[in-house]
Design an enzyme around this catalytic site. Structure first.
Site, PDB file in Angstrom:
ATOM      1  N   ASP A 370       0.407  -1.267  -0.201  1.00  0.00           N
ATOM      2  CA  ASP A 370      -0.051  -0.318  -0.080  1.00  0.00           C
ATOM      3  C   ASP A 370       0.763   1.225   0.110  1.00  0.00           C
ATOM      4  O   ASP A 370       0.747   1.910  -0.372  1.00  0.00           O
ATOM      5  CB  ASP A 370      -1.027   0.230   1.062  1.00  0.00           C
ATOM      6  N   ARG A 374       5.294   4.226   5.849  1.00  0.00           N
ATOM      7  CA  ARG A 374       4.783   4.178   7.672  1.00  0.00           C
ATOM      8  C   ARG A 374       5.026   2.458   7.785  1.00  0.00           C
ATOM      9  O   ARG A 374       5.363   1.911   7.594  1.00  0.00           O
ATOM     10  CB  ARG A 374       3.535   5.241   7.824  1.00  0.00           C
ATOM     11  N   ASP A 375       4.429   2.075   8.387  1.00  0.00           N
ATOM     12  CA  ASP A 375       5.042   1.262   9.398  1.00  0.00           C
ATOM     13  C   ASP A 375       3.495   0.061   8.894  1.00  0.00           C
ATOM     14  O   ASP A 375       2.730  -0.442  10.021  1.00  0.00           O
ATOM     15  CB  ASP A 375       4.257   0.681  11.157  1.00  0.00           C
ATOM     16  N   GLU A 376       3.567   0.338   7.604  1.00  0.00           N
ATOM     17  CA  GLU A 376       2.706  -1.029   7.562  1.00  0.00           C
ATOM     18  C   GLU A 376       3.222  -2.021   6.076  1.00  0.00           C
ATOM     19  O   GLU A 376       2.950  -2.829   6.754  1.00  0.00           O
ATOM     20  CB  GLU A 376       1.030   0.571   6.699  1.00  0.00           C
ATOM     21  N   ASP A 383      -5.770  -2.289  -2.536  1.00  0.00           N
ATOM     22  CA  ASP A 383      -4.810  -1.259  -3.961  1.00  0.00           C
ATOM     23  C   ASP A 383      -4.720  -2.195  -5.087  1.00  0.00           C
ATOM     24  O   ASP A 383      -3.971  -1.121  -5.876  1.00  0.00           O
ATOM     25  CB  ASP A 383      -3.619  -1.283  -2.222  1.00  0.00           C
ATOM     26  N   TRP A 438     -11.461  -5.726  -1.781  1.00  0.00           N
ATOM     27  CA  TRP A 438     -10.218  -6.308  -1.614  1.00  0.00           C
ATOM     28  C   TRP A 438      -9.736  -7.683  -2.057  1.00  0.00           C
ATOM     29  O   TRP A 438      -9.111  -8.377  -2.416  1.00  0.00           O
ATOM     30  CB  TRP A 438      -9.835  -6.074   0.477  1.00  0.00           C
ATOM     31  N   GLU A 653      -2.144   9.427  -0.479  1.00  0.00           N
ATOM     32  CA  GLU A 653      -3.021   8.127  -0.310  1.00  0.00           C
ATOM     33  C   GLU A 653      -4.547   8.411  -0.408  1.00  0.00           C
ATOM     34  O   GLU A 653      -5.649   8.069  -0.279  1.00  0.00           O
ATOM     35  CB  GLU A 653      -2.801   7.659   1.162  1.00  0.00           C
ATOM     36  N   HIS A 674       0.818   5.909  -2.113  1.00  0.00           N
ATOM     37  CA  HIS A 674       0.443   5.251  -2.177  1.00  0.00           C
ATOM     38  C   HIS A 674      -0.534   5.667  -3.757  1.00  0.00           C
ATOM     39  O   HIS A 674      -0.927   6.010  -4.479  1.00  0.00           O
ATOM     40  CB  HIS A 674      -1.412   5.453  -1.485  1.00  0.00           C
TER      41      HIS A 674
END
Ligand code: BGC
Length: 779
Positions: A370, A374-376, A383, A438, A653, A674
């Site tokens: 995505d 960041r912490d993702e 996506d 998704w 994003e 994103h």
């Protein structure tokens, strides 16, 4: 020192526990702390000229880099990549013949935490295990049976070196004073301890179907005006790489021994010039380097990456303690070769296309993530499906998706559920349903790869997974052909994620059962077509019949007799029209209503992740090309060009990631990299330039230029499986001038804009230059 072993193995069996052992070390960080990378080495003696060919097979639970006699093996980054290590890991094979020599040799491996035991998303470390470990065999071929030169076993030794912390999300810390000089060459001394044997994991070990991550480009860093040096503050130098990207810096500097540098990263700056890092959440994204002070030092971290455009170096001491020669940005992504180019007469649209490409580069790193900052950094299915068609234009992503769809099959629950992100980091075996649009990536991604590359293999590989998820939907999510029926599905999916449609909620205002049923229809149609292609005629007929029933159920529930779509959102109309869910007789009134909504919104977009990829297609297909161009060329917020006007170099994003009135959006979810809204790239190519697919894999090309708005020319070219296909158009004195290239072995249909008043033309391979009267550019 080990002598050449006479034992032989056949290449496919090298992973067998009898051939080599998994080895590790007791070095360990805690679940919330960090751990050093561990260096391993093993000597071997070669006599009599060495083997004609030598191959190193290697895999790891962790990430590795190898050296032989001080020279790097291969050029891959983060090998062997990210899979669900509870089930599968890939191995790499390198031809290392030229690295070996007669006499003493050393094989060295640096092992980092990576996804295996480093941070994954916002979770604690050690998701898959505490100790990284690896398995390797060095195999010689000199005619006859191959011989094992080295295997991983108790004869290896390990040491900790300069990499004191290594974490993909937090960063890397390197103390150059601790370098293990010549560690992968013969004669290195020092404190080396015996490696420990680990039990062999009971998982699949195989060759990766996807491309590895590599260092793909470098961007020069431009020094920004430094904040004034004040002795009680750390000294600080900031750099701009001119581009938001995924990767890391390469530092060239001289300075005082023991000087400790902190290197922080950010996508953008705050108005006072400092780094905006709040949107990184818990990702520290900070590298650290301690100088050894022996002249020019050059350093780039090994086992981390960040999503950033700006970097800041700080140190305590004196300004003169450090002289930075250069700071370079090293761009990392999966090595998906560039295939497509787009360009037109509108400079902001060209920048938009560039931003889309950089969104792809930044997020196609092992899995389609995505966001990289960041912490993702998870493989969010929604996506990926939203963007895949655009991605398959810009780069060759076929192998990349073969790999990720294998990850998806590994993640699928035994009940058929497909999770929201893949690899799934939740508890093993209980995937849970990722929801509409998704988890539907299970249908859309293989289908798109089939369309773009003519790849029936991917349908074959993934058909059972699609069918299983479809069965899951039938059993748990669908009532009376309505998916996410409120009576049985309290959640209903992420909705039209981040739509600015006046609803004020992140899932948008389009009813979730409408979105659910629209995608259920789309999924069923894909399955029916895929079954037909694979020769599963009974399945195909069943899905076809079901598809018709879903269409009817949709129309009954969501379309009024005068062509209005329930919910009254742009996305509701877009989905209903795009997926053929509005009865033919009502299409034109539904499309007019969509136009009315857009005009009422000031000719601005109101769709989220779900509606955005299709809105321009729908407007064009229903005779509203002028409105499509108004949305495309819109510069006011919200629009695709608003971020471009505000200096974006990637896709945001959120439509409102930053606005002059409100500044930054909610830091908790405000990525500037994103790719989802970059799905408009597909329309840029297929309609603005006019390069589309007529038959899967571009066996037949559909040239469909649709000049409009303020554009006077556009062009697109694509390296297809047949060769390069291209279209370029220009409007010149009331004429449309076309340059078309049809590669050998393929053919084309030319579908001209309605204003040309011409029936479609069939074209053979070769270059074509054509002219047609074109009364106005308004379409
Ligand atoms: C991600 C999205 C993702 C979403 C699910 C977010 O945190 O960044 O891109 O699809 O969660 O709604």
């Amino acid at each position: 020192m080990m002598k050449t072993s006479p034992a032989t193995i056949n290449l496919p069996d090298w992973t067998d526990p009898s051939a080599a052992a998994w080895i590790s070390s007791p070095v360990l960080g805690g679940p919330r702390t960090v751990s050093p990378a561990v260096y391993y080495r093993r000597g071997l003696r070669i006599e009599g000229g060495g083997p004609a060919r030598a191959f190193l097979h290697i895999t790891a639970l962790g990430i590795f880099e190898c050296e032989i006699n001080g020279r790097r093996v291969g050029n891959e980054v983060f090998a062997p990549g990210w899979t669900d290590y509870r089930q599968r890991v890939y191995y790499r094979t390198y031809d290392v013949t030229s690295l070996l020599r007669d006499g003493e040799n050393v094989l060295g491996v640096i092992l980092g935490d990576g996804w295996f035991s480093g941070h994954v998303a916002e979770k604690d470390r050690q998701l898959y295990g505490e100790h990284p470990s690896f398995l390797a065999v060095l195999e010689a071929h000199s005619g006859g049976q191959p011989a094992v030169l080295v295997r991983t076993d108790a004869g290896w030794s390990y040491s900790c070196g300069p990499i004191l912390e290594n974490d993909l999300i937090m960063g890397e810390s390197y103390d150059a004073r601790r370098e293990l000089g010549g560690w992968s060459s013969p004669g290195c001394s020092g404190a080396w301890l015996p490696a420990t044997i680990q039990p062999a994991p009971d998982i699949v070990i195989e060759r990766s179907p996807g491309p590895p991550v590599r260092r793909m480009e470098s961007l020069p860093g431009r020094a920004l005006a430094a904040p004034p040096d004040v002795s009680w503050l750390p000294f600080c130098r900031r750099y701009d790489f001119g581009q938001n990207f995924s990767g890391r810096v390469r530092l060239r500097a001289t300075g005082k021994r023991g000087l400790h540098l902190q290197i922080r990263h950010a996508e953008t700056l705050k108005p006072d010039g400092s780094l905006y890092t709040e949107n990184l959440r818990s990702a520290r994204a900070t590298d650290q380097y301690t100088l050894k002070g022996e002249g020019l030092e050059e350093w780039e971290p090994r086992f981390t990456f960040h999503g950033f455009r700006y970097a800041e170096i700080t140190w305590q001491g004196a300004a003169a303690d450090l002289q930075i020669e250069s700071l370079e940005g090293i761009v990392l992504h999966s090595d998906t070769p560039r295939t497509g180019e787009f360009e037109c007469s509108h400079p902001l649209l060209n920048q938009l296309a560039k931003n889309i490409l950089w969104g792809q580069k930044s997020n196609f790193l092992e899995v389609p993530t995505d966001c990289p900052q960041r912490d993702e950094r998870l493989g969010w299915t929604g996506d990926a499906q939203v963007f895949i068609r655009t991605a398959a234009f810009f780069m060759d992503v076929r192998g990349f998706f073969h790999k990720w769809l294998q990850d998806m099959r590994d993640a699928q629950g035994s009940d058929g559920a497909v999770p929201a992100f893949i690899p799934f980091t939740g508890s093993f075996g209980s995937a849970g349903d990722g929801g509409t649009a998704w988890a539907d990536a299970t249908f859309i991604c293989p289908w798109t790869i089939y369309l773009c590359y003519g790849d029936t293999e991917i349908l074959r590989e993934h058909y059972a997974s699609m069918a299983a998820y479809h069965d899951f939907l039938g059993a748990h999510r669908v009532k009376d052909h309505i998916r996410s029926h409120p009576e049985i599905d309290g959640w209903g999916g992420f909705g039209d994620w981040l739509a600015l449609d006046g609803s004020g909620v992140s899932s948008g205002g389009t009813p979730k059962d409408l979105i659910g049923t629209a995608f259920y229809a789309y999924a069923t149609d894909i399955l029916s077509q895929a079954a037909g292609i694979l020769g599963k005629c009974d399945d195909s007929a069943l899905y076809r019949a079901l598809h018709r029933e879903i269409l009817e159920a949709f129309a009954r529930r969501f379309v009024t007799p005068d062509g209005l779509v329930v919910g009254g959102t742009q996305t509701g109309y877009v989905l209903a029209l795009h997926f053929g869910l509005v009865p033919e007789a009502l299409r034109s009134s539904a499309a007019s209503e969509l136009v009315r909504l857009i005009v009422r919104n000031g000719n601005r977009i109101g769709t989220g992740f779900v509606g955005t990829p299709y809105i321009l297609h729908v407007l064009e297909a229903n005779g509203h090309l002028d409105v499509a161009y108004r949305l495309l060329e819109q510069e006011a917020f919200p629009s695709w060009l608003f971020p471009v006007k505000n200096g974006a170099t990637t896709i945001w994003e959120r439509w409102d990631g930053w606005t002059p009135e409100k500044g930054f959006q909610d830091h908790g979810m405000n990525s500037f990299n994103h790719y989802a809204y970059g799905a408009v790239g597909d329309w840029l190519v297929s309609s603005v330039a006019g390069l589309d697919i007529e038959e899967p894999g571009y066996r037949s090309i559909r040239f469909k230029p649709r000049p409009g708005g303020s554009l006077t020319r556009a062009r697109a070219s694509l390296l297809t499986g047949f060769g390069r296909a291209s279209i370029g158009w220009e409007i010149e004195a009331g004429e449309l001038l076309l340059h078309l290239d049809v590669p050998a072995g393929s053919r084309a249909a030319l579908d001209l804009p309605p204003a040309c008043g011409q029936a479609p033309l069939a074209l053979g391979s070769g270059a074509h230059e054509l002219r047609f009267p074109f009364p106005s550019a308004g379409g």
